[in-house]
Design an enzyme around this catalytic site. Structure first.
Site, PDB file in Angstrom:
ATOM      1  N   ARG A  41       0.837  -1.193   0.000  1.00 17.87           N
ATOM      2  CA  ARG A  41       0.000   0.000   0.000  1.00 17.87           C
ATOM      3  C   ARG A  41       0.872   1.244   0.000  1.00 17.87           C
ATOM      4  NH1 ARG A  41      -1.815   0.759   4.412  1.00 17.87           N
ATOM      5  NH2 ARG A  41      -1.056  -1.078   5.502  1.00 17.87           N
ATOM      6  N   TYR A  54      -1.795  -3.502  -6.748  1.00 16.23           N
ATOM      7  CA  TYR A  54      -1.501  -4.208  -5.496  1.00 16.23           C
ATOM      8  C   TYR A  54      -2.687  -4.200  -4.515  1.00 16.23           C
ATOM      9  CZ  TYR A  54      -0.144  -5.409  -0.924  1.00 16.23           C
ATOM     10  OH  TYR A  54      -0.155  -6.004   0.297  1.00 16.23           O
ATOM     11  N   LYS A  96      -9.673  -2.603   1.958  1.00 23.06           N
ATOM     12  CA  LYS A  96      -9.345  -1.454   2.802  1.00 23.06           C
ATOM     13  C   LYS A  96     -10.156  -0.210   2.426  1.00 23.06           C
ATOM     14  CE  LYS A  96      -7.007  -3.908   5.287  1.00 23.06           C
ATOM     15  NZ  LYS A  96      -5.663  -4.282   5.536  1.00 23.06           N
ATOM     16  N   HIS A 142     -10.074  -2.708  11.857  1.00 21.21           N
ATOM     17  CA  HIS A 142      -8.990  -3.549  11.313  1.00 21.21           C
ATOM     18  C   HIS A 142      -8.718  -4.675  12.319  1.00 21.21           C
ATOM     19  CE1 HIS A 142      -4.642  -3.531   9.467  1.00 21.21           C
ATOM     20  NE2 HIS A 142      -5.400  -4.459   8.931  1.00 21.21           N
ATOM     21  N   SER A 199      -0.954  -3.687  10.264  1.00 18.40           N
ATOM     22  CA  SER A 199      -0.599  -4.581   9.170  1.00 18.40           C
ATOM     23  C   SER A 199       0.680  -5.349   9.484  1.00 18.40           C
ATOM     24  CB  SER A 199      -0.404  -3.767   7.894  1.00 18.40           C
ATOM     25  OG  SER A 199      -1.581  -3.045   7.624  1.00 18.40           O
ATOM     26  N   CYS A 258       1.278  -7.550  11.750  1.00 23.55           N
ATOM     27  CA  CYS A 258       1.585  -7.674  13.183  1.00 23.55           C
ATOM     28  C   CYS A 258       0.880  -8.872  13.823  1.00 23.55           C
ATOM     29  CB  CYS A 258       1.223  -6.388  13.915  1.00 23.55           C
ATOM     30  SG  CYS A 258       2.327  -5.031  13.503  1.00 23.55           S
ATOM     31  N   THR A 300      -3.649 -12.593  11.121  1.00 22.76           N
ATOM     32  CA  THR A 300      -3.953 -13.874  10.464  1.00 22.76           C
ATOM     33  C   THR A 300      -3.478 -15.026  11.339  1.00 22.76           C
ATOM     34  OG1 THR A 300      -3.785 -12.826   8.311  1.00 22.76           O
ATOM     35  CG2 THR A 300      -3.608 -15.228   8.359  1.00 22.76           C
ATOM     36  N   ASP A 325      -8.925 -10.026   9.234  1.00 27.19           N
ATOM     37  CA  ASP A 325      -8.413  -8.678   8.921  1.00 27.19           C
ATOM     38  C   ASP A 325      -9.400  -7.554   9.225  1.00 27.19           C
ATOM     39  OD1 ASP A 325      -6.057  -7.290   7.827  1.00 27.19           O
ATOM     40  OD2 ASP A 325      -7.389  -6.664   6.204  1.00 27.19           O
ATOM     41  N   ARG A 375       2.179 -12.048  -0.755  1.00 27.56           N
ATOM     42  CA  ARG A 375       0.859 -12.370  -0.202  1.00 27.56           C
ATOM     43  C   ARG A 375       0.268 -13.618  -0.840  1.00 27.56           C
ATOM     44  NH1 ARG A 375      -1.474  -8.849   3.952  1.00 27.56           N
ATOM     45  NH2 ARG A 375       0.238  -7.372   4.229  1.00 27.56           N
ATOM     46  N   ASP A 429       1.386 -20.372  21.255  1.00 26.08           N
ATOM     47  CA  ASP A 429       1.457 -20.050  22.680  1.00 26.08           C
ATOM     48  C   ASP A 429       0.715 -18.762  23.039  1.00 26.08           C
ATOM     49  OD1 ASP A 429       2.916 -22.220  23.948  1.00 26.08           O
ATOM     50  OD2 ASP A 429       4.542 -21.664  22.588  1.00 26.08           O
ATOM     51  N   ASN A 430       0.297 -18.005  22.041  1.00 28.29           N
ATOM     52  CA  ASN A 430      -0.536 -16.834  22.345  1.00 28.29           C
ATOM     53  C   ASN A 430      -1.869 -17.249  22.972  1.00 28.29           C
ATOM     54  OD1 ASN A 430       1.411 -15.048  21.416  1.00 28.29           O
ATOM     55  ND2 ASN A 430       0.649 -15.129  19.310  1.00 28.29           N
TER      56      ASN A 430
HETATM   57  P1  GTP Z   1      -1.891  -7.959   7.439  1.00 26.17           P
HETATM   58  O1  GTP Z   1      -2.435  -9.000   6.520  1.00 26.17           O
HETATM   59  O2  GTP Z   1      -0.893  -7.078   6.808  1.00 26.17           O
HETATM   60  O3  GTP Z   1      -2.972  -7.151   8.073  1.00 26.17           O
HETATM   61  O4  GTP Z   1      -1.026  -8.744   8.580  1.00 26.17           O
HETATM   62  P2  GTP Z   1      -1.457  -9.559   9.872  1.00 26.17           P
HETATM   63  O5  GTP Z   1      -1.708  -8.629  11.000  1.00 26.17           O
HETATM   64  O6  GTP Z   1      -2.530 -10.528   9.536  1.00 26.17           O
HETATM   65  O7  GTP Z   1      -0.103 -10.355  10.238  1.00 26.17           O
HETATM   66  P3  GTP Z   1       0.284 -11.892  10.053  1.00 26.17           P
HETATM   67  O8  GTP Z   1      -0.475 -12.788  10.979  1.00 26.17           O
HETATM   68  O9  GTP Z   1       0.255 -12.233   8.625  1.00 26.17           O
HETATM   69  O10 GTP Z   1       1.791 -11.862  10.568  1.00 26.17           O
HETATM   70  C1  GTP Z   1       2.749 -10.996  10.005  1.00 26.17           C
HETATM   71  C2  GTP Z   1       4.140 -11.484  10.330  1.00 26.17           C
HETATM   72  O11 GTP Z   1       4.313 -11.546  11.750  1.00 26.17           O
HETATM   73  C3  GTP Z   1       4.436 -12.892   9.798  1.00 26.17           C
HETATM   74  O12 GTP Z   1       5.738 -12.927   9.303  1.00 26.17           O
HETATM   75  C4  GTP Z   1       4.285 -13.762  11.012  1.00 26.17           C
HETATM   76  O13 GTP Z   1       5.064 -14.916  10.931  1.00 26.17           O
HETATM   77  C5  GTP Z   1       4.721 -12.838  12.160  1.00 26.17           C
HETATM   78  N1  GTP Z   1       4.025 -13.190  13.424  1.00 26.17           N
HETATM   79  C6  GTP Z   1       2.701 -13.419  13.586  1.00 26.17           C
HETATM   80  N2  GTP Z   1       2.393 -13.757  14.864  1.00 26.17           N
HETATM   81  C7  GTP Z   1       3.570 -13.742  15.537  1.00 26.17           C
HETATM   82  C8  GTP Z   1       3.928 -14.013  16.914  1.00 26.17           C
HETATM   83  O14 GTP Z   1       3.096 -14.350  17.759  1.00 26.17           O
HETATM   84  N3  GTP Z   1       5.234 -13.867  17.230  1.00 26.17           N
HETATM   85  C9  GTP Z   1       6.179 -13.507  16.311  1.00 26.17           C
HETATM   86  N4  GTP Z   1       7.429 -13.390  16.696  1.00 26.17           N
HETATM   87  N5  GTP Z   1       5.880 -13.256  15.007  1.00 26.17           N
HETATM   88  C10 GTP Z   1       4.601 -13.370  14.629  1.00 26.17           C
HETATM   89  C1  SPV Z   2      -2.780  -4.649   5.264  1.00 23.47           C
HETATM   90  O1  SPV Z   2      -1.825  -4.028   4.798  1.00 23.47           O
HETATM   91  O2  SPV Z   2      -3.278  -4.399   6.382  1.00 23.47           O
HETATM   92  C2  SPV Z   2      -3.365  -5.774   4.502  1.00 23.47           C
HETATM   93  C3  SPV Z   2      -2.943  -5.951   3.114  1.00 23.47           C
HETATM   94  O3  SPV Z   2      -4.211  -6.478   5.016  1.00 23.47           O
HETATM   95  S1  SPV Z   2      -3.743  -4.811   2.053  1.00 23.47           S
HETATM   96  O4  SPV Z   2      -4.957  -5.435   1.546  1.00 23.47           O
HETATM   97  O5  SPV Z   2      -2.843  -4.527   0.969  1.00 23.47           O
HETATM   98  O6  SPV Z   2      -4.079  -3.623   2.777  1.00 23.47           O
HETATM   99 MN    MN Z   3      -4.576  -6.035   7.225  1.00 26.06          MN
END
Ligand code: GTP
Ligand code: SPV
Ligand code: MN
Length: 593
Positions: A75, A203, A212, A232, A255, A257, A260, A282, A374, A500-501
Site C-alpha cells: 500500500r 496491489y 481497505k 482492522h 498490518s 503484526c 492472520t 483482517d 501475499r 502459545d498466544n
Molecule cells: P496484514 O495481513 O498485513 O494485516 O497482517 P497480519 O496482522 O494478519 O499479520 P500476520 O499474521 O500475517 O503476521 C505478520 C508477520 O508476523 C508474519 O511474518 C508472522 O510470521 C509474524 N508473526 C505473527 N504472529 C507472531 C507471533 O506471535 N510472534 C512472532 N514473533 N511473530 C509473529
Molecule cells: C494490510 O496491509 O493491512 C493488509 C494488506 O491487510 S492490504 O490489503 O494490501 O491492505
Molecule cells: Mn490487514
C-alpha cells in the site's frame, strides 16, 4: 464505441457503467457472474499474457503466481486520499484533496485508459448474504488479476446482483491499472458520495477496492453516521476444555503484526482440549445488537495474507489452506514449480527464481520473496474456519485486544480499567512499521486502533464514536493491550508467540468470566497478570524472561507521556474530553507509583 448492457436491470448501475466507459473507452465490457467457467476463462487469459504463472498443478492444484511491477508491492499511504468537502473532516490522520480537484485530476488519468482492453464489472457483497450488516459494492476494473482476487475475497457475481436488486444502494469502486507509475497513482475516497477512485496500482489494498477502501475507509465513515464500527480486526471463537461456552475475541493489530496468525491459532500440546475457530483475519464490522452485546461480522470471504513467515510450524492452518486454489503474489519459484519464501519450513533452495523473475541462490543479497508477498485464498479452505461466519446477526464479542510491535516498554498483556481507559489504550497504540506499506520498516509510529491508514474521517471524531458506542451496550467487551514482540537485550523475542498466544487468550477469557478468581496486579498502566494466574506450564522461559515480559517500568512510561500529550494536541478541539482525562489519570498514577 457502443456498449450493450441490456442484461443490467439496475438503472443507476447501468448509467454509471456507461459513464465510466465513456471516459475509459474500453473495447469491451464484461459483467462478472462469479462462475467457475468465468474464473477458468480469465485464468487462461492471464496465463497467456503472463499475468499469472501456473505453479506445479500436481502438488498445488489451481495455484498460480503473480509478479507485480517491482515498485507496486505494498500500500502507498502517501498516495491515498480522503476527499471530503471540508478538509477538517478528513482529519490530520488523512491526506486530503478537495473532491472537485481529485475528480479533475483523476479524470485526466482515466481518459482513454482502457483502450484496447476489457472493462470488467465486479459486483460483490461484503458481509453475510442477506444480513442487515452487509453492503454491496461494484468494482469496475481493467485488471483480470483484480477480478480473480475479488472473486476469492468477496461474495462476487450473481449473488451480489441478486442482493442488489433493481434499485439497491451500492458503493462505486473504480479502478484502473493506468501505467502503474507511482507518479500517476492515486487512491481517492469520496465518503460523502460512497465512492472510491483508484488508478496506477495493481496491489492488494490499492486495487482490491472492497477491502481497505470500502470495508474500512468508507465503512468507518458509514459506521459513524449509522451507529456502528468498521475495524482492522480479526475475529475468533474460543472454547475452553470441558466447557460448553464459546467466547469471541476481536483483535486490532497493525498490518503484518499477527492478525492472520492469531485468527488461525493451533493450541500448543500443553493446552489440550482448547478449540479455536476463525471467523475473520483482517476486518470486523461491529454493531450493538438487540441483546446489548457488541456483535461482529467479517465482511470478507477470503484471506489476503502475508506469506513470509508462514510455515507448517508457525501457522499449520494457513500453510495447509494455501496448497490449492491460491494466488501467490511476489513469492519465489522453485525448480519444481512450487513457491518458496523466507520462513518456509523447507530450507532455502540451491537455485530459484526470485519475486522479480531473476535467478536467485542462497548467496544472493536480496530476499527471494518480497517481504510483503501475499497469498489470496478462499476462507472456507481454512480448517479452523467457522460456519458462524455466515451468522446474519454476527457473533457477540467478549473481549477486544489492541496489539502492536513494540520491542521495549509494553508488557505481554494488560487489561484496561474501563471502556474509556481501553479506548485510550487503543488511541495511543504505537507500532514499529512493517513492509505492508511502502516506507522505512521498524520505525515507531502511532497507529490508533491499528486504523491510522484506514480511518475514513477525523480520528478525533472516531474516538468520540468509540466512547459513545458503549452507551448502547449492556455488556460491553473487556478491553486489553497485548504485545508479542518484546525483546531481550540481545534483540531476541522474549515470547514464543504463535500457538502459545493461547496462553494470553486463556487469561483474557478468565478475566472476562471470573475476575474474582483470575488475579491481576493493578499497575499504573492497567491490570497485569499475577504469575499464579497465568498459565506457563510446558514453556521453558527463565524467571528473568517472565519478569521482563510483564514488567512495567514507570520511568519508561513517564518518558512516553510527553509525546502522548503532543500527539493528542495535534487533534485539536475534536479530541474527546474522555481521552484527555485518561491521559491525566495515567500521569497521576505514574507520579504516585
Ligand atoms: P496484514 O495481513 O498485513 O494485516 O497482517 P497480519 O496482522 O494478519 O499479520 P500476520 O499474521 O500475517 O503476521 C505478520 C508477520 O508476523 C508474519 O511474518 C508472522 O510470521 C509474524 N508473526 C505473527 N504472529 C507472531 C507471533 O506471535 N510472534 C512472532 N514473533 N511473530 C509473529
Ligand atoms: C494490510 O496491509 O493491512 C493488509 C494488506 O491487510 S492490504 O490489503 O494490501 O491492505
Ligand atoms: Mn490487514
Amino acid at each position: 464505441m457502443e456498449y450493450h448492457l441490456d442484461q443490467v436491470r439496475h438503472q443507476a448501475l447501468k448509467q454509471w457503467i456507461l459513464e465510466v466507459a465513456a471516459i475509459c473507452q474500453p473495447d469491451r465490457i464484461h459483467i462478472c457472474d462469479g462462475s467457475e467457467k468465468e474464473r477458468d476463462w480469465l485464468t487462461q487469459e492471464c496465463l497467456a499474457t503472463g499475468e499469472l504463472i501456473a505453479l506445479n498443478q500436481e502438488k498445488m492444484p489451481a495455484c498460480y503466481l503473480h509478479r507485480s511491477a517491482p515498485h507496486d508491492v505494498a500500500r502507498t499511504e502517501h498516495l491515498t486520499f480522503v476527499c471530503t468537502q471540508k478538509k477538517e473532516d478528513a482529519g490530520p490522520n488523512n491526506n486530503w484533496m478537495a473532491p472537485a480537484d481529485a475528480r479533475t485530476k483523476l479524470h485526466a488519468l482515466y481518459q482513454g485508459c482502457m483502450k484496447g482492453r476489457t472493462l470488467y464489472v465486479v459486483p460483490f457483497v461484503m458481509g453475510p448474504l442477506g444480513s442487515h450488516f452487509s453492503k454491496v459494492g461494484v468494482e469496475i476494473t481493467d485488471s483480470k488479476y483484480v477480478v480473480l482476487n475479488m472473486r476469492i475475497m468477496t461474495q462476487m457475481g450473481q449473488q451480489a446482483i441478486e442482493q442488489l436488486g433493481d434499485t439497491g444502494v451500492f458503493t462505486r469502486c473504480l479502478h484502473s491499472l493506468g501505467d502503474l507509475s507511482p507518479d500517476r497513482r492515486f487512491i481517492c475516497h469520496f465518503p460523502e458520495d460512497n465512492e472510491v477512485w483508484s488508478i496506477g496500482s495493481g496491489y492488494g489494498g490499492n486495487a482490491l477496492l472492497g477491502k481497505k477502501c470500502m470495508a474500512l475507509r468508507l465503512a468507518s465513515y458509514m459506521g459513524q453516521k449509522e451507529g456502528w464500527l468498521a475495524e482492522h480486526m480479526l475475529i475468533l471463537a474460543l472454547q475452553p476444555p470441558n466447557s460448553s461456552k464459546t467466547y469471541h475475541i476481536a483483535a486490532a493489530f497493525p498490518s503484518a503484526c499477527g492478525k492472520t496468525n492469531l485468527a488461525m491459532l493451533v493450541p500448543p500440546t500443553s493446552m489440550p482440549g482448547w478449540k479455536v475457530s476463525t471467523i475473520g483475519d483482517d476486518i470486523a464490522w461491529l454493531r450493538p445488537g438487540n441483546d446489548g452485546r457488541l456483535r461482529a461480522v467479517n465482511p470478507e470471504a477470503g484471506f489476503f495474507g502475508v506469506v513470509p513467515g508462514t510455515s507448517h510450524k508457525t501457522n499449520p492452518n494457513a500453510f495447509e489452506m494455501i496448497q490449492r486454489n491460491t494466488i501467490f503474489t511476489n513469492v519465489a519459484l522453485r525448480e519444481d514449480g512450487t513457491p518458496w519464501w523466507e520462513g518456509h519450513d523447507d530450507p532455502a533452495p540451491e537455485r530459484a527464481i526470485d519475486w522479480q523473475g531473476r535467478p536467485w541462490t542462497p548467496q544472493s543479497k536480496e530476499k527471494a520473496a518480497h517481504p510483503n508477498s501475499r497469498f489470496t485464498t478462499p476462507a472456507i479452505q481454512c480448517a479452523s474456519f467457522s460456519s458462524e461466519w455466515q451468522n446474519p446477526e454476527g457473533v457477540p464479542i467478549d473481549a477486544i485486544l489492541f496489539g502492536a510491535r513494540r520491542e521495549k516498554v509494553v508488557p505481554l498483556v494488560y487489561q484496561a480499567l474501563s471502556w474509556q481507559h481501553g479506548t485510550f489504550l487503543g488511541a495511543t497504540l504505537s507500532s514499529e512499521t512493517t513492509a505492508a506499506a511502502t516506507g522505512k520498516v521498524g520505525v515507531l509510529r502511532r497507529d490508533p486502533m491499528a486504523m491510522l491508514p484506514f480511518c475514513g474521517y477525523h480520528m478525533g471524531d472516531y474516538w468520540s464514536h468509540w466512547l459513545k458506542i458503549s452507551d448502547e451496550l449492556r455488556k460491553p467487551p473487556q478491553l486489553f493491550r497485548v504485545n508479542w514482540f518484546r525483546t531481550d537485550n540481545n534483540g531476541r523475542f522474549l515470547w514464543p508467540g504463535f500457538g502459545d498466544n493461547l496462553r494470553v487468550l486463556d487469561w483474557v477469557v478468565r478475566r472476562c468470566e471470573d475476575p474474582e478468581h483470575t488475579q491481576a496486579t493493578l499497575t499504573p498502566v492497567g491490570y497485569i497478570p499475577t504469575p499464579e494466574s497465568f498459565f506457563l506450564d510446558g514453556l521453558s522461559l527463565t524467571p528473568d524472561s517472565v519478569r521482563a515480559l510483564f514488567a512495567v517500568d514507570p520511568k519508561e512510561w513517564i518518558d512516553a507521556l510527553k509525546s502522548q500529550d503532543d500527539y493528542f494536541r495535534s487533534f485539536g478541539s475534536r479530541l474527546p474530553q474522555g481521552l484527555w482525562q485518561e491521559h491525566q489519570n495515567l500521569k497521576d498514577r505514574l507520579a504516585s507509583a
